[in-house]
Design a protein around this motif. Structure first.
Motif, PDB file in Angstrom:
ATOM      1  N   VAL A  54      -7.034  10.903   7.958  1.00 56.52           N
ATOM      2  CA  VAL A  54      -7.179  10.590   6.532  1.00 56.52           C
ATOM      3  C   VAL A  54      -6.112  11.335   5.733  1.00 56.52           C
ATOM      4  O   VAL A  54      -5.473  10.763   4.833  1.00 56.52           O
ATOM      5  CB  VAL A  54      -8.586  10.948   6.036  1.00 56.52           C
ATOM      6  CG1 VAL A  54      -8.677  10.805   4.516  1.00 56.52           C
ATOM      7  CG2 VAL A  54      -9.630  10.061   6.704  1.00 56.52           C
ATOM      8  N   HIS A  90       0.809  -1.213   0.000  1.00 54.50           N
ATOM      9  CA  HIS A  90       0.000   0.000   0.000  1.00 54.50           C
ATOM     10  C   HIS A  90       0.847   1.271   0.000  1.00 54.50           C
ATOM     11  O   HIS A  90       0.303   2.368   0.003  1.00 54.50           O
ATOM     12  CB  HIS A  90      -0.889   0.021   1.250  1.00 54.50           C
ATOM     13  CG  HIS A  90      -1.924  -1.046   1.248  1.00 54.50           C
ATOM     14  ND1 HIS A  90      -2.697  -1.326   2.351  1.00 54.50           N
ATOM     15  CD2 HIS A  90      -2.326  -1.916   0.287  1.00 54.50           C
ATOM     16  CE1 HIS A  90      -3.529  -2.325   2.074  1.00 54.50           C
ATOM     17  NE2 HIS A  90      -3.320  -2.695   0.834  1.00 54.50           N
ATOM     18  N   ALA A  93      -8.901   5.238   2.903  1.00 54.46           N
ATOM     19  CA  ALA A  93      -7.842   4.937   1.941  1.00 54.46           C
ATOM     20  C   ALA A  93      -8.245   3.775   1.037  1.00 54.46           C
ATOM     21  O   ALA A  93      -7.984   3.809  -0.179  1.00 54.46           O
ATOM     22  CB  ALA A  93      -6.541   4.631   2.674  1.00 54.46           C
ATOM     23  N   ARG A 148      -2.853   9.558   6.225  1.00 52.35           N
ATOM     24  CA  ARG A 148      -2.789   8.249   5.560  1.00 52.35           C
ATOM     25  C   ARG A 148      -2.605   8.405   4.053  1.00 52.35           C
ATOM     26  O   ARG A 148      -1.752   7.740   3.438  1.00 52.35           O
ATOM     27  CB  ARG A 148      -4.057   7.458   5.861  1.00 52.35           C
ATOM     28  CG  ARG A 148      -4.134   6.089   5.168  1.00 52.35           C
ATOM     29  CD  ARG A 148      -3.031   5.159   5.642  1.00 52.35           C
ATOM     30  NE  ARG A 148      -3.053   3.898   4.910  1.00 52.35           N
ATOM     31  CZ  ARG A 148      -3.512   2.749   5.430  1.00 52.35           C
ATOM     32  NH1 ARG A 148      -3.958   2.696   6.665  1.00 52.35           N
ATOM     33  NH2 ARG A 148      -3.494   1.646   4.698  1.00 52.35           N
ATOM     34  N   LEU A 149      -3.380   9.295   3.436  1.00 49.27           N
ATOM     35  CA  LEU A 149      -3.272   9.454   1.984  1.00 49.27           C
ATOM     36  C   LEU A 149      -1.926  10.051   1.601  1.00 49.27           C
ATOM     37  O   LEU A 149      -1.325   9.650   0.597  1.00 49.27           O
ATOM     38  CB  LEU A 149      -4.423  10.318   1.466  1.00 49.27           C
ATOM     39  CG  LEU A 149      -5.831   9.753   1.672  1.00 49.27           C
ATOM     40  CD1 LEU A 149      -6.871  10.658   1.033  1.00 49.27           C
ATOM     41  CD2 LEU A 149      -5.961   8.336   1.130  1.00 49.27           C
ATOM     42  N   SER A 176      -8.905   4.035  -3.153  1.00 45.65           N
ATOM     43  CA  SER A 176      -7.847   3.382  -3.915  1.00 45.65           C
ATOM     44  C   SER A 176      -8.402   2.537  -5.052  1.00 45.65           C
ATOM     45  O   SER A 176      -9.600   2.258  -5.143  1.00 45.65           O
ATOM     46  CB  SER A 176      -7.033   2.479  -2.986  1.00 45.65           C
ATOM     47  OG  SER A 176      -7.749   1.289  -2.684  1.00 45.65           O
ATOM     48  N   GLU A 179       0.776   7.543   1.596  1.00 48.32           N
ATOM     49  CA  GLU A 179       0.723   6.655   0.442  1.00 48.32           C
ATOM     50  C   GLU A 179       0.974   7.402  -0.869  1.00 48.32           C
ATOM     51  O   GLU A 179       0.726   6.869  -1.948  1.00 48.32           O
ATOM     52  CB  GLU A 179      -0.612   5.925   0.393  1.00 48.32           C
ATOM     53  CG  GLU A 179      -0.806   4.974   1.563  1.00 48.32           C
ATOM     54  CD  GLU A 179      -1.946   4.006   1.348  1.00 48.32           C
ATOM     55  OE1 GLU A 179      -2.101   3.509   0.213  1.00 48.32           O
ATOM     56  OE2 GLU A 179      -2.689   3.753   2.313  1.00 48.32           O
TER      57      GLU A 179
END
Length: 261
Positions: free
Chosen positions: A27, A5, A239, A30-31, A243, A34
């Motif tokens: 959020v 991921h 996420a 997390r994004l 995705s 990634e």
């Protein structure tokens, strides 16, 4: 984070409303972790939003904070314009801005209705509208509902109704936007360990239990996992829905409630 991921959002741009605190901040983190460039929308706490952005940019992410009151559609449109001006596109909307409300039926005033629906329902609808207008095929919109939309909670009617509207939006927009290759889903969090929960978590208990049953004990018998979620655990759901792993999932509301019953 699993290695598979690590870069799911490389070269993508995400707008997060309500991104300065709680679930929204998780959020954004997390994004960004990634690979996404993130635009952190905030209403009042500029210091908190800039703190989120500073932490993300210190880790090498591209991030920018924009003040927006999602109850005002013109401000939401301006948020999306700024996202495009700064990063060139919008691939993901995580609509996390929201307001709580507890109150008995006889105490609900028209002003309460207007405030709660302006943010939780109208705000999310126009966030979706203005984000979708700037998305290409493959875009993802993740709205925010609540466990309360599907479970009766004492004195929570107004808030729950606003969140039930969000689930209907996700369902119906999926047909409209699916023709353009854009997926629309919602997350329904349960109790989550945020500053908002610190203020209202005990109100999810029946009034007769609030003075006799400590909240941790109540959670232990009303949730399969027996605890509040951490914001990062809820962010993982956003996420996923944002995705390519969720490419064939649209129009649905994903409950992340720890098995609340």
């Amino acid at each position: 984070m699993p290695a598979a991921h690590a870069r799911r959002f490389a070269d993508k741009v995400a707008v997060i409303t309500g991104g300065s605190r709680g679930i929204g901040a998780a959020v954004a983190a997390r994004l960004a972790a990634e690979g996404a460039a993130v635009v952190v929308g905030y209403r009042g706490n500029r210091e908190a939003a800039e703190s989120v952005v500073s932490a993300l940019t210190a880790d090498g992410a591209r991030a920018h904070a924009v003040r927006v009151d999602v109850a005002e559609p013109d401000q939401t449109e301006a948020l999306m314009e700024q996202a495009v001006d700064r990063f060139g596109r919008i691939d993901v909307l995580a609509s996390c801005a929201g307001v709580e409300h507890f109150g008995a039926l006889e105490d609900i005033a028209p002003a309460d209705f207007d405030r709660v629906f302006a943010v939780n329902a109208r705000g999310q609808l126009f966030a979706a509208q203005h984000a979708a207008a700037r998305m290409r095929p493959g875009g993802r919109i993740v709205l925010t509902s609540s466990v309360s939309a599907q479970r009766a909670v004492f004195h929570h009617t107004l808030y729950a109704a606003s969140k039930a509207a969000v689930e209907s939006m996700a369902l119906n927009l999926s047909a409209e936007l699916g023709a353009r290759g854009i997926a629309v889903n919602a997350i329904a969090p349960g109790g989550t360990d945020t500053d908002m929960a610190a203020d209202v978590a005990s109100l999810y208990q029946h009034p007769r239990l609030r003075d006799t049953t400590p909240l941790p004990e109540w959670l232990a018998v009303h949730g399969a996992l027996g605890r509040l979620a951490q914001p990062e655990e809820i962010a993982a759901g956003y996420a996923f829905l944002a995705s390519d792993d969720a490419a064939y999932l649209t129009g649905r509301t994903l409950p992340l409630d720890g098995g609340f019953f």
